[in-house]
Design an enzyme around this catalytic site. Structure first.
Site, mmCIF file in Angstrom:
data_model
loop_
_atom_site.group_PDB
_atom_site.id
_atom_site.type_symbol
_atom_site.label_atom_id
_atom_site.label_comp_id
_atom_site.label_asym_id
_atom_site.label_seq_id
_atom_site.Cartn_x
_atom_site.Cartn_y
_atom_site.Cartn_z
ATOM 1 N N HIS A 177 0.799 -1.220 0.159
ATOM 2 C CA HIS A 177 0.081 0.050 0.003
ATOM 3 C C HIS A 177 0.912 1.113 -0.035
ATOM 4 O O HIS A 177 1.094 1.725 1.045
ATOM 5 C CB HIS A 177 -0.892 0.137 1.229
ATOM 6 C CG HIS A 177 -1.968 -1.175 1.271
ATOM 7 N ND1 HIS A 177 -1.499 -2.346 1.686
ATOM 8 C CD2 HIS A 177 -3.544 -1.202 1.087
ATOM 9 C CE1 HIS A 177 -2.406 -3.236 1.772
ATOM 10 N NE2 HIS A 177 -3.726 -2.651 1.422
ATOM 11 N N HIS A 209 -4.001 2.995 -3.397
ATOM 12 C CA HIS A 209 -4.275 2.807 -2.056
ATOM 13 C C HIS A 209 -3.478 1.091 -1.764
ATOM 14 O O HIS A 209 -2.710 1.045 -0.912
ATOM 15 C CB HIS A 209 -5.757 2.588 -1.824
ATOM 16 C CG HIS A 209 -6.010 2.322 -0.236
ATOM 17 N ND1 HIS A 209 -5.833 1.075 0.009
ATOM 18 C CD2 HIS A 209 -6.557 2.968 0.553
ATOM 19 C CE1 HIS A 209 -6.392 0.994 1.381
ATOM 20 N NE2 HIS A 209 -6.767 2.358 1.706
ATOM 21 N N GLU A 268 -16.583 -3.954 25.059
ATOM 22 C CA GLU A 268 -15.908 -5.077 25.194
ATOM 23 C C GLU A 268 -14.573 -5.241 24.252
ATOM 24 O O GLU A 268 -13.753 -5.676 24.720
ATOM 25 C CB GLU A 268 -16.718 -6.422 24.991
ATOM 26 C CG GLU A 268 -17.574 -6.828 26.177
ATOM 27 C CD GLU A 268 -18.961 -6.258 25.941
ATOM 28 O OE1 GLU A 268 -20.134 -6.579 26.691
ATOM 29 O OE2 GLU A 268 -19.104 -5.620 24.986
ATOM 30 N N HIS A 290 -27.110 -15.499 26.012
ATOM 31 C CA HIS A 290 -26.100 -15.404 26.929
ATOM 32 C C HIS A 290 -25.672 -16.640 27.370
ATOM 33 O O HIS A 290 -24.540 -16.448 28.286
ATOM 34 C CB HIS A 290 -26.914 -14.609 28.139
ATOM 35 C CG HIS A 290 -26.982 -13.143 27.986
ATOM 36 N ND1 HIS A 290 -27.845 -12.737 27.089
ATOM 37 C CD2 HIS A 290 -26.692 -12.112 28.928
ATOM 38 C CE1 HIS A 290 -27.743 -11.298 27.037
ATOM 39 N NE2 HIS A 290 -27.185 -11.199 28.106
#
Length: 660
Positions: free
Chosen positions: A29, A260, A409, A471
């Site tokens: 890149h 890119h 998280e 859960h």
């Protein structure tokens, strides 16, 4: 002050090293290094506090290339500023097998690479962790030993990834004023213009998260310098939007997605040489330009020596503690403290959930290790991660040792990586095991880097109960065990929990996860044993030399195995029980040990409230697995274990059926 002409030549050295390396590799890149070269030149030649001759100097500024695909920017800087282990030959070997110059920067491959980046957004979240560590250690040891900045360079991709919002919000809330983020605002992604997929006002976004913000021309060296100086005066983290041209200097491709992620091609590189008046051949940096860069690399030598003098002048206790912690060594007496705790547990044999056993163990650990930095993703009462020694860190007071990460998280895990990479602290934080999925990219990178981070994952099975299948983790043990270099511990009682914590903290080059129960468990080990048996990964809990049945189990299901063994014994069937707290450690034992633990019993049964994957290593493909084959359900835990057939009665029935 560097003259405009010298600045441009120094920046062009980065550009052409990047162009040439990508071209030789036929992969990479080039656009970002070419577009961000001016930003990097100002930062590294005038402001960044670093010393290539002492790359691990604890009070150096940290630079994180969050947009890791632009790795040649960093490799070029390391070579140009004089890092001894980054040579021009390394640059020429970009992206080749065994090279230090991997496709994306990898921690540990070469000095000056502060973290492994590439998965976008990870780097900025790591930088937040580094800034947290600097502020915490500055409060603890004083600004004379810890007072430095953390800089990060991000691209549009980093800012689009969801983790960036978690990290940005966290940093703004904590007022991490020594965190400075440069945005390479080039308006281009792989697909084309950013406008194809995004129209976010990033300045407004960062302002809303309590950041100091600026917008500048990313090719104006004095504007870049002025922004950095203004950022140094801020009482909040700073976001500098640097308007740049991707692939700057490539006359036909700059400003487009064509620069890119692809080599420019020989024709375009030749045109760039003409456009930028760069006459040197590939991989050749003019002597005067290289000299300027090498002088930039020496710029902070005096500051480093002054810092060393301050450390030497500190009182002996403070100096020893600082050095111990940055060496990653645990304090003397750690093993003895865990041993004493095990004796105490054996004397009382408590029936507790392993999340509570973890809290009890942490009470001992946190009393002895001042470097532990606890936390939770908004589940402190459930994870039991805050002990009596810990007060909460706040935006105005970093004297505490506990971070309320919020419902973030992913950024929690990545920030912990940054805290560890910074040095001087050992982070741990809690969450539900089901949400380890949100942490997984960061956990994987911790394992790839080989760093000590401890995740406390509670509510580890259908034992969660009424919260239901959303859960209740069922595939997560297998999923986490699949990550190379990660230790997943699933202790069966308080003694095993203490041993697993001991192992996690002593492991300097691997992250660990502790999968802990919500429900209470009877003690599996009722007598004191000096050895850390969990260190073997699996060990014989109940022996039987003439065993017809071997029962293997982890965590809460060890209790089921114990009850099944007793029931079989009452029926005259000899059975043994093997506790398996850590697959990874077991498979590191000798072949003889593994063979002995697996044993010769004709019937082998494994019990775990998860899927079977991985257990065939113990029981073989013809062994019996008692566990989950589906998602869970919403009901009290005891009802769920019975409903899904994970019971002592089921183990006994399976044993009898196989013996018949």
């Amino acid at each position: 002050m560097i003259s405009p002409e010298k600045h441009h030549r120094m920046a062009n050295a980065i550009r052409f090293l990047a162009m040439d390396a990508v071209e030789k590799a036929n992969s990479g890149h080039p656009g970002l290094p070419m577009g961000a070269a001016d930003i990097a030149t100002v930062l590294f030649s005038r402001y960044l506090k670093f010393d290539p001759k002492n790359p691990l100097w604890p009070d150096r500024d940290r630079f994180v290339l969050s947009a890791g695909h632009g790795s040649m920017l960093l490799y070029s800087l390391l070579y140009l500023t004089g890092y001894e282990d980054m040579t021009i030959e390394d640059i020429k070997q970009f992206r080749q097998l065994g090279a230090k110059t991997a496709g994306h920067p990898e921690y540990g491959h070469a000095s000056g690479i502060e973290t492994t980046t590439g998965p976008l957004g990870q780097g900025i979240a790591n930088a937040v962790g580094m800034a947290i560590a600097e502020r915490k250690l500055s409060q603890e040891f004083g600004s004379e030993l810890q007072s430095h900045y953390t800089y990060a360079l991000v691209g549009d991709g980093c800012l689009m990834e969801g983790i960036s919002q978690e990290a940005i919000a966290m940093a703004g809330h904590l007022k991490l004023k020594k965190l400075i983020v440069f945005w390479d605002d080039n308006k281009i992604t792989i697909d084309g213009a950013v406008s194809l997929s995004d129209s976010t006002d990033q300045i407004a976004r960062l302002k809303s998260a309590n950041w100091n913000t600026m917008a500048i021309d990313g090719h104006d060296q004095e504007a870049i310098a002025a922004a950095i100086e203004e950022a140094h005066k801020s009482d909040r983290p700073t976001f500098i939007a640097c308007k740049t041209i991707i692939g700057f200097g490539a006359p036909n491709k700059q400003g487009t997605h064509k620069v890119h992620g692809s080599p420019l091609g020989a024709e375009e590189i030749a045109a760039a040489r003409k456009s930028l008046n760069w006459e040197s051949e590939a991989f050749v940096v003019p002597a005067d330009v290289l000299d300027s860069w090498r002088l930039a690399g020496l710029r902070s030598t005096k500051a480093r020596k002054e810092w060393e003098a301050r450390l030497a002048g500190a009182d002996a206790e403070k100096r020893a503690e600082f050095n111990r912690r940055f060496a990653g060594e645990l304090p003397g007496g750690f093993d003895a403290a865990i041993d004493a705790f095990k004796k105490k547990v054996a004397a009382s044999n408590p029936t507790v959930a392993t999340r509570k056993a973890s809290e009890d163990t942490l009470e001992v650990i946190n009393g002895l290790l001042p470097e532990t930095l606890g936390g939770s993703a908004d589940l402190t009462p459930s994870n039991n991660t805050k002990t009596s020694q810990m007060t909460s860190i706040t935006p105005t007071d970093f004297s505490g040792r506990y971070i309320h990460y919020g419902i973030r998280e992913h950024a929690t895990a990545a920030a912990m990586n940054g805290i560890t990479l910074h040095g001087g602290l050992i982070p741990y934080a809690g969450g539900f095991l089901i949400f380890s999925d949100y942490c997984r990219p960061s956990v994987r990178l911790a394992a790839l880097m080989g760093i000590r981070v401890v995740h406390v994952w509670t509510h580890d099975s259908i034992g969660v109960g009424e919260d239901g299948p959303t859960h209740q983790p069922v595939e997560h043990f297998a999923s986490l065990r699949a990550i190379p270099n990660l230790l997943l511990f699933r202790p069966a009682d308080e003694t095993e929990t203490a041993e697993c914590w001991q192992l996690a903290l002593k492991e300097k080059h691997r992250p660990s996860g502790l999968a802990l129960t919500r429900q209470n468990l009877i003690p599996a080990r009722t007598e004191y044993e000096e050895k850390n048996l969990c260190a073997y990964g699996a060990y014989e809990l109940i022996s039987a030399s003439d065993a017809k049945v071997s029962i293997f189990a982890s965590g809460s299901e060890v209790e089921i195995a114990i009850k099944a063994q007793a029931a079989l014994a009452a029926k005259g069937v000899s059975a043994r029980v093997v506790s398996v707290p850590c697959f990874e450690l077991f498979f590191e034992q000798s072949a003889d040990y593994q063979k002995a633990i697996i044993g010769k019993a004709p019937v082998k049964i494994a019990v775990e409230a998860g899927i079977r994957q991985g257990w065939d290593s113990f029981i073989g493909s013809d062994g019996t697995f008692i566990g989950m084959k589906s998602f869970g359900a919403s009901a009290p835990a005891k009802d769920l274990y019975k409903h899904f057939g994970i019971t002592a009665e089921a183990v006994v029935a399976a044993a009898e059926a196989n013996l018949a």
